[in-house]
Design an enzyme around this catalytic site. Structure first.
Site, short mmCIF file in Angstrom:
data_model
loop_
_atom_site.label_atom_id
_atom_site.label_comp_id
_atom_site.label_asym_id
_atom_site.label_seq_id
_atom_site.Cartn_x
_atom_site.Cartn_y
_atom_site.Cartn_z
N LYS A 129 0.82 -1.07 0.08
CA LYS A 129 0.04 -0.08 -0.07
C LYS A 129 0.98 1.20 -0.23
O LYS A 129 0.57 2.21 -0.49
CB LYS A 129 -0.85 0.06 1.17
CG LYS A 129 -2.20 -0.91 1.14
CD LYS A 129 -3.25 -0.44 2.07
CE LYS A 129 -4.43 -1.48 2.07
NZ LYS A 129 -5.43 -1.24 2.86
N LYS A 172 -7.85 -10.74 -7.16
CA LYS A 172 -9.05 -10.92 -6.25
C LYS A 172 -10.08 -9.89 -6.67
O LYS A 172 -10.01 -8.81 -6.96
CB LYS A 172 -8.46 -10.56 -4.82
CG LYS A 172 -8.58 -11.95 -3.89
CD LYS A 172 -7.96 -11.51 -2.51
CE LYS A 172 -9.10 -11.35 -1.55
NZ LYS A 172 -8.72 -11.13 -0.12
N LYS A 199 -13.21 -3.97 -4.20
CA LYS A 199 -13.96 -3.07 -4.81
C LYS A 199 -13.26 -1.88 -5.50
O LYS A 199 -13.95 -0.78 -5.73
CB LYS A 199 -14.68 -2.39 -3.12
CG LYS A 199 -13.76 -2.62 -2.27
CD LYS A 199 -14.58 -2.44 -0.77
CE LYS A 199 -13.76 -2.72 0.51
NZ LYS A 199 -14.84 -3.09 1.67
#
Ligand code: TRP
Length: 334
Positions: free
Chosen positions: A115, A198, A201
């Site tokens: 991240k 994966k 969202k």
């Protein structure tokens, strides 16, 4: 370990409408676990703000996650569902854990490395100490079992390290070492556009995911457009390994029908994708339809949902309050 009462804790971030991956990978298990355990499920809004959030969206996403828990079958009267920021013990214990946990441990967290990327100097401190807060979430309730997806296993190991170091440093046997619970076939639901990624969202394509609020038509068209190939469906699991999109569709259907992949394959081996896709769309409509209706119903009555949250935080504080008091005594605060 055996002296600790069995208790489940898990958290879901309110960062957007939940999708099929959240449902099959997490929430469906949350519902199952209620049969065997005392369960505490938390909407972790404090984790969400480790990256930038729009305040109005954060507030509405929190209610949406809560509504999804209830619609999927979490019994809010018997179990505890609540919002992290309204139970101060999480942040209070997290501070103690900030002082137990080591910078070296946090630097090894792959999610943080992913991240933060090249921007390591400019991400929030919260993003780095996020796993310490996660440990506090779990251990504020002396929870022993934590249902998590693959991506959270490393964070859970860190929680165990923190619990262990605390116990060693203060020569106590106070915290349990929480164990991961990883269930079922569909712990990893992949994108409908790319079977190696994966379902997420944040994916740019809406066709990559099925939301719990999607209409029946949305579900059908997303499944119809899901990536596949021009072969027939293979007859064994090994051949699925280099057909990630096919594996994903079979996996989703198996999870929705509570069957093994092998058993599902028997019905589709040698057939065309159109049959699999039709059946899968029907099955998903059958599984998600009632959940969607209930989510939308619940979201029509926000006062009720806020009451559920208030009741949940009250019950959560009743457990976490005395545990934090003990921790404060152990570290020498009083
Ligand atoms: N970090 C988890 C995620 O992003 C959410 C989470 C926060 C959590 N606290 C937790 C999960 C405690 C399990 C237990 O998915």
């Amino acid at each position: 370990m055996s002296s600790f009462q069995k208790r489940v804790f898990s958290g879901v971030q309110p960062t957007g409408t939940l999708h099929l991956g959240n449902y099959l990978g997490a929430i469906k298990n949350f519902v199952e676990l209620q049969k065997e355990f005392e369960c505490i499920y938390c909407v972790v809004d404090q984790h969400a703000i480790t990256v930038e959030q729009n305040p109005a969206e954060l507030r509405s996403n929190t209610l949406e996650v809560l509504a999804s828990f209830i619609a999927a079958g979490v019994d809010y009267k018997k179990q505890i569902i609540f919002q992290q920021s309204s139970v101060a013990e999480h942040s209070q214990l997290a501070w103690v854990f900030n002082c137990v946990s080591r910078i070296g441990w946090l630097n090894r967290m792959t999610q943080f490395k992913d991240k933060a990327g090249k921007n390591k100097e400019n991400v929030s401190v919260g993003l780095m100490v996020y796993p310490n807060l996660m440990a506090a979430d779990i251990l504020a309730y002396l929870a022993t079992h934590v249902p998590v997806g693959d991506d959270q296993k490393q964070h859970l190991e860190l929680s165990r390290d923190i619990a262990q170091k605390f116990n060693n440093d203060f020569k106590v046997d106070f915290f349990p070492l929480p164990e991961p619970l990883i269930y079922g076939n569909a712990t990893r639901v992949m994108s409908l556009r790319d079977g190696t990624k994966k379902m997420s969202k944040s994916d740019a394509s809406e066709f990559s995911r099925i939301l719990l609020t999607d209409s029946d038509d949305d579900i059908s068209s997303k499944i119809k457009k899901a990536k596949s190939d021009s072969d027939l469906i293979p007859d064994n699991k090994d051949q699925l390994q280099n057909k990630p999109e096919c594996l994903n569709l079979i996996n989703i259907l198996s999870a929705c029908s509570n069957e093994s992949i092998e058993k599902t394959l028997v019905s589709y081996a040698g057939k065309e994708y159109s049959k699999l896709k039709n059946d899968l769309a029907d099955k998903l409509i059958q599984v998600i339809g009632p959940i969607r209706t209930e989510i939308l119903n619940l979201l029509n009555n926000k006062d009720e949902l806020n009451k559920v949250l208030d009741m949940g935080s009250e019950k959560a504080s009743t457990i976490a309050g005395p545990i934090l008091k003990e921790v404060y005594k152990i570290v020498g605060f009083r």
